[in-house]
Each structure stands twice: as C-alpha cells, then as structure tokens.
Design a protein around this motif. Sequence first.
Motif, PDB file in Angstrom:
ATOM      1  N   GLY A  40       3.720  -1.254 -16.810  1.00  0.00           N
ATOM      2  CA  GLY A  40       4.260  -0.975 -18.141  1.00  0.00           C
ATOM      3  C   GLY A  40       5.342  -1.966 -18.533  1.00  0.00           C
ATOM      4  N   PHE A  41       6.247  -2.246 -17.599  1.00  0.00           N
ATOM      5  CA  PHE A  41       7.326  -3.204 -17.879  1.00  0.00           C
ATOM      6  C   PHE A  41       6.795  -4.634 -18.024  1.00  0.00           C
ATOM      7  CE2 PHE A  41      11.177  -0.665 -16.067  1.00  0.00           C
ATOM      8  CZ  PHE A  41      11.129   0.145 -17.193  1.00  0.00           C
ATOM      9  N   ILE A  42       5.775  -4.990 -17.255  1.00  0.00           N
ATOM     10  CA  ILE A  42       5.175  -6.317 -17.408  1.00  0.00           C
ATOM     11  C   ILE A  42       4.616  -6.483 -18.818  1.00  0.00           C
ATOM     12  CG2 ILE A  42       3.214  -7.764 -16.710  1.00  0.00           C
ATOM     13  CD1 ILE A  42       3.651  -6.792 -13.852  1.00  0.00           C
TER      14      ILE A  42
ATOM     15  N   THR B 293       0.764   4.576 -17.050  1.00  0.00           N
ATOM     16  CA  THR B 293       1.067   3.238 -17.558  1.00  0.00           C
ATOM     17  C   THR B 293       1.242   3.281 -19.071  1.00  0.00           C
ATOM     18  OG1 THR B 293      -0.276   2.287 -15.782  1.00  0.00           O
ATOM     19  CG2 THR B 293       0.309   0.837 -17.596  1.00  0.00           C
ATOM     20  N   GLY B 294       0.351   4.013 -19.744  1.00  0.00           N
ATOM     21  CA  GLY B 294       0.480   4.159 -21.195  1.00  0.00           C
ATOM     22  C   GLY B 294       1.752   4.876 -21.601  1.00  0.00           C
ATOM     23  N   LEU B 295       2.173   5.838 -20.793  1.00  0.00           N
ATOM     24  CA  LEU B 295       3.380   6.599 -21.120  1.00  0.00           C
ATOM     25  C   LEU B 295       4.644   5.752 -21.014  1.00  0.00           C
ATOM     26  CD1 LEU B 295       2.624  10.047 -19.435  1.00  0.00           C
ATOM     27  CD2 LEU B 295       2.772   9.554 -21.879  1.00  0.00           C
ATOM     28  N   VAL B 296       4.677   4.822 -20.059  1.00  0.00           N
ATOM     29  CA  VAL B 296       5.830   3.923 -19.980  1.00  0.00           C
ATOM     30  C   VAL B 296       5.939   3.121 -21.278  1.00  0.00           C
ATOM     31  CG1 VAL B 296       6.812   1.928 -18.781  1.00  0.00           C
ATOM     32  CG2 VAL B 296       5.767   3.772 -17.464  1.00  0.00           C
ATOM     33  N   ILE B 297       4.806   2.633 -21.773  1.00  0.00           N
ATOM     34  CA  ILE B 297       4.795   1.877 -23.033  1.00  0.00           C
ATOM     35  C   ILE B 297       5.150   2.782 -24.209  1.00  0.00           C
ATOM     36  CG2 ILE B 297       3.394   0.419 -24.552  1.00  0.00           C
ATOM     37  CD1 ILE B 297       1.666  -0.249 -22.102  1.00  0.00           C
TER      38      ILE B 297
ATOM     39  N   VAL C 176       6.096  -9.102 -21.561  1.00  0.00           N
ATOM     40  CA  VAL C 176       5.250 -10.190 -22.081  1.00  0.00           C
ATOM     41  C   VAL C 176       5.143 -10.118 -23.594  1.00  0.00           C
ATOM     42  CG1 VAL C 176       2.891 -11.091 -22.133  1.00  0.00           C
ATOM     43  CG2 VAL C 176       3.944 -10.479 -19.947  1.00  0.00           C
ATOM     44  N   VAL C 177       4.957  -8.912 -24.126  1.00  0.00           N
ATOM     45  CA  VAL C 177       4.852  -8.759 -25.583  1.00  0.00           C
ATOM     46  C   VAL C 177       6.163  -9.172 -26.262  1.00  0.00           C
ATOM     47  CG1 VAL C 177       4.624  -7.070 -27.458  1.00  0.00           C
ATOM     48  CG2 VAL C 177       3.074  -6.983 -25.505  1.00  0.00           C
ATOM     49  N   LEU C 178       7.286  -8.764 -25.695  1.00  0.00           N
ATOM     50  CA  LEU C 178       8.583  -9.166 -26.249  1.00  0.00           C
ATOM     51  C   LEU C 178       8.755 -10.684 -26.211  1.00  0.00           C
ATOM     52  CD1 LEU C 178      11.143  -6.522 -24.886  1.00  0.00           C
ATOM     53  CD2 LEU C 178      10.766  -7.125 -27.277  1.00  0.00           C
ATOM     54  N   TYR C 179       8.414 -11.290 -25.088  1.00  0.00           N
ATOM     55  CA  TYR C 179       8.570 -12.741 -24.923  1.00  0.00           C
ATOM     56  C   TYR C 179       7.696 -13.495 -25.935  1.00  0.00           C
ATOM     57  CZ  TYR C 179       8.262 -17.403 -22.898  1.00  0.00           C
ATOM     58  OH  TYR C 179       8.278 -18.757 -22.724  1.00  0.00           O
TER      59      TYR C 179
ATOM     60  N   ARG D 101       0.813  -1.209   0.000  1.00  0.00           N
ATOM     61  CA  ARG D 101       0.000   0.000   0.000  1.00  0.00           C
ATOM     62  C   ARG D 101       0.854   1.271   0.000  1.00  0.00           C
ATOM     63  NH1 ARG D 101      -5.104  -1.555   3.991  1.00  0.00           N
ATOM     64  NH2 ARG D 101      -5.672  -3.462   2.871  1.00  0.00           N
ATOM     65  N   SER D 102       2.128   1.108   0.295  1.00  0.00           N
ATOM     66  CA  SER D 102       3.026   2.265   0.284  1.00  0.00           C
ATOM     67  C   SER D 102       3.611   2.523  -1.107  1.00  0.00           C
ATOM     68  CB  SER D 102       4.174   2.057   1.281  1.00  0.00           C
ATOM     69  OG  SER D 102       5.036   1.005   0.838  1.00  0.00           O
ATOM     70  N   ILE D 103       3.400   1.578  -2.027  1.00  0.00           N
ATOM     71  CA  ILE D 103       3.919   1.762  -3.388  1.00  0.00           C
ATOM     72  C   ILE D 103       3.113   2.847  -4.079  1.00  0.00           C
ATOM     73  CG2 ILE D 103       4.298   0.657  -5.628  1.00  0.00           C
ATOM     74  CD1 ILE D 103       4.599  -1.992  -4.216  1.00  0.00           C
ATOM     75  N   THR D 104       3.776   3.835  -4.628  1.00  0.00           N
ATOM     76  CA  THR D 104       3.088   4.966  -5.234  1.00  0.00           C
ATOM     77  C   THR D 104       2.525   4.616  -6.607  1.00  0.00           C
ATOM     78  OG1 THR D 104       5.079   5.807  -6.322  1.00  0.00           O
ATOM     79  CG2 THR D 104       4.645   6.573  -4.072  1.00  0.00           C
ATOM     80  N   GLU D 105       1.640   5.466  -7.050  1.00  0.00           N
ATOM     81  CA  GLU D 105       1.013   5.310  -8.364  1.00  0.00           C
ATOM     82  C   GLU D 105       2.049   5.249  -9.479  1.00  0.00           C
ATOM     83  OE1 GLU D 105      -1.050   8.765 -10.359  1.00  0.00           O
ATOM     84  OE2 GLU D 105      -2.768   7.600  -9.679  1.00  0.00           O
ATOM     85  N   ASP D 106       3.083   6.082  -9.384  1.00  0.00           N
ATOM     86  CA  ASP D 106       4.141   6.103 -10.405  1.00  0.00           C
ATOM     87  C   ASP D 106       4.823   4.745 -10.525  1.00  0.00           C
ATOM     88  OD1 ASP D 106       3.619   8.678 -10.976  1.00  0.00           O
ATOM     89  OD2 ASP D 106       5.435   9.531 -10.134  1.00  0.00           O
ATOM     90  N   TRP D 107       5.117   4.142  -9.365  1.00  0.00           N
ATOM     91  CA  TRP D 107       5.796   2.848  -9.390  1.00  0.00           C
ATOM     92  C   TRP D 107       4.883   1.760  -9.956  1.00  0.00           C
ATOM     93  CZ3 TRP D 107      10.694   2.467  -9.513  1.00  0.00           C
ATOM     94  CH2 TRP D 107      11.525   3.312  -8.767  1.00  0.00           C
ATOM     95  N   TRP D 108       3.585   1.798  -9.615  1.00  0.00           N
ATOM     96  CA  TRP D 108       2.669   0.808 -10.179  1.00  0.00           C
ATOM     97  C   TRP D 108       2.589   0.963 -11.699  1.00  0.00           C
ATOM     98  CZ3 TRP D 108       1.785  -3.470  -8.104  1.00  0.00           C
ATOM     99  CH2 TRP D 108       1.550  -3.614  -6.742  1.00  0.00           C
ATOM    100  N   ALA D 109       2.556   2.198 -12.186  1.00  0.00           N
ATOM    101  CA  ALA D 109       2.530   2.423 -13.631  1.00  0.00           C
ATOM    102  C   ALA D 109       3.785   1.858 -14.288  1.00  0.00           C
ATOM    103  CB  ALA D 109       2.407   3.922 -13.922  1.00  0.00           C
TER     104      ALA D 109
END
Length: 458
Positions: free
Chosen positions: A40-42, A171-175, A46-49, A28-36
């Motif tokens: 995004g990396f997940i 999340t979209g911006l990371v992608i 997955v798409v690369l794999y 619950r301490s993980i910020t919105e930025d980190w979740w995005a």
Amino acid sequence: MSTENTALNNSAALTDSGIVSDKKTFFRSITEDWWALILGFIIIGVVLYLTRNGTNISLPAYKWTSQTDLFEKILSPANLLLILETGIVFLVLAGFAIFLSGGNVLRFTAGFLFIYLLATISFIIGGNKNVAYYGLEYVVFALLIGILLGNLIALPAWLKEAVRSEFYIKTGLVILGTSILSADLIKAGLPGVIQAVIVVSAVWFFSLWLSRRLKVDDEFGIILASAVSICGVSAAIVAAGVINGDKRKLSYVTTLVLIMAIPMMVILPWAVKYFHIPEVIGGAWLGGTLDTTATVTAAGDLVGPVAVKAGVIAKFSQNVFIGVAAFFIAIWWAYKKPKNNGELAASIKVERPGLKVVWERFPKFVLGFIVASLVFSFLLSVDTAKSVAPALNGLRTIWFAIAFISIGMEAKFSSLVKLQGGKPALTFVVAQIFNIFWTLLWSYILFGGYLLPVPDFK
C-alpha cells in the motif's frame, strides 16, 4: 487463510527445500498484514512521486452508455492495452510478496491474471450508465461471478494459489486511508459532525446488541453493525479485515447492503417529497442512511440540488469514522478474542491478554490506514491530495474488485443461504429500519435549526 494470520502463505504453499537461509526465513515470517501495508505504501509513494513530477497516471476507462461507446471507448485497442498494463503492474506488486513469502509464483501468475480478467468484466458490466443508475456497482457483479465460478466448478490448484481475498482487501484498505480526510469533517460543519457521531455510535451499538439478542455471533455482528452504521460495503470490508472475519460473512453482509440499497434509493427520496420534509433535512437524512456517496448523490438528485450537497457532505463526515471505528474495533477484538479457538476456548476461562499480546493480534494494516489518513490530512497540501485522489481511488477499487472475485470463489452459495438460519439478515433489516428513523430524528434536530443555525448549502 488461518485466523492466526502467521504468514502470507500457508504451509502447504511453501517450497519443501529443507534448510532455508536466514533471509528466506525472515521474508517468509512477514505476515499478510505487513505485506499489505508495504505494498500500500509503495503504491501511494509511487503515485505521489509521479504526480509531483508532472506524470499523468492513466487508468482504464470503464464507464459507457451505448453499444457504440462500449466498442469505441472501453474495448478500443488503447484502452485494452491500458487494462493489460495495469494488470501487469498489479501482478508484479502482488507477485513480489508471494515470491518472497515462498509461494508458487507460476501458479499465482496464471491464477491472478484470470481473476484480474474477471474483475475487468465486472467493471465493464458495472460501468454501464443504466446499470449504475440503479445502484448496481462492480461489487455486485464481482461477487456473483466469483460465487458462480466457485460453486459450479472445482477450483484448480493454479487458481487457488491466487485466491487471497484478505491480502487484496487489506492492501486496498491501506490506500483507502488516503481518501479519509479530516478536512471533510470541517467541510461538514458542526451539524454534520454531531450527526455522524450520534448516528454511527448509536446505530453501531444497537446493531451489535440486536445481533447478540438474536444469537448471532460477535464476528458477524461487528461486520453487520459497521455496514449499517457507517457506510455499507466499505465499512464491512474494513471491519472484516480488522477482525480477520470469515469471508462468507463479509460476502453475506455485502449482498445484504446492495440488496437494501436499491429500494432505499427510491423510497427515501419519495418520502422526502410526500411528507414535505425540507430539502436540507432530507439531504442530511439521505447522507446518514444510504451507504455510498454514489447512491446518496443519485437519491439526492431526485429531491433537489440542496439535498445533493447536504447529503454528500453528511456522508463525507460519516465516512471519516471508518478509521476511528477500525482503530477501536481492532483494539477491542484483539483484547477480547481468545488466542486458542474452538470449543476448548469456549469451555475454559481464558485470561485477558496483556499489551504485548494485543499488539501481536492487532492488524498491522490498520496502522497503514491510519498513517495514510494522517499524512494526507495534515502533511500534504489540499491541492496535492486532490491531484492524486483519482489515481489512488482507481487503484484501490481494482484491489477491491480482485478481492470480491476471490471472496465469491471461496464462498459456497449453500452456506450463504443457510448461514445462521437467516438471523443475520433479520438483524440487518431491523437495524437498518432503526437507522432510518434515528437518522431522520437527528437530521430534523441538527439541520432544522432547533439547536444550531441551518447550514447554507445553496
């Protein structure tokens, strides 16, 4: 969502369970930025794999030309099933973060599926060939649908739980970072790179200066300046995400970009022909002033094939500066903005924060954006990057559509109309006029053979 961005979920949404475990407290301490960044990396991983292992990633089709095409292609059972499957994947990913952050997953599920349905409708409307021809993209309809719904009814609690525009945007911006490739700079050549640097920097600072002269606040000014100088809606989204900008202001700027794009897409090609501007110069001009690759292509097509190629390449080189701008805006804003907000902060002298405070305020999703861009630019082969681009671009667009539905729901139309007395709109229009003439000047200098050889786009 508070400007402090302390957690993905606000305190009201947290379960009142008394004592929670250290593990729950950690998540619950993980910020919105980190979740995005994590999501995004997940998605990218997955798409690369899957792509490297020969799996074809199919996304729903939304482009159609006739009523027959609509029913046989878009509304076919196979495509509807694909739309549903895609929505479930997005729900699982977003729900994963919501669950670990202590949100109400049942409410979020109901709200998210409804928002996804609205986003799908905006894709279908924007996918019509005649609508797309006039530069009306899904963004327009997503915003309109959200604004109408948010202003006509009181949003129920189950829907509010899923209205998390910043989370979806980030999340979209990371992608998006995967599509900002350094190879595009090489492709653009020296004239395109120089034009991008001169146009983006000069127009950005002129826009911010003008907004301050007109007493438009810096938050609004940064979003406006980024939209005018770089690439419209995408740059506005990046800038707003970096500074945790007011979503009403992002909605306002997005609307301005889309309204201005329509007459520019018609008038600029007409001016190229009427004033007998050489095709390569005209194309570079279109690429430097119009805000999306789609509108550049459509406008360039009215001039000629050379204009299309020159315009698209010039636009590519400008798009690359989204990442550069995001990085420097994030550092500047984190250093500039006082930690405490409101009138008190304005009335007292606030000490400049040190590096530790700057790091705390720095939007972490920007790091994901930059890392994704660097990996796809230098660590992956060109063939690999191209092979995954359609899937990643499609997934990123879905995140943005969901975000714009949410932004519309959060924005009150009356506040958009009255926002700062029309001064932001005046700033945008004047800055865009400056952009048009400034870019034309440098298109002549750089693509007209005055300083460098004329690029061959034939």
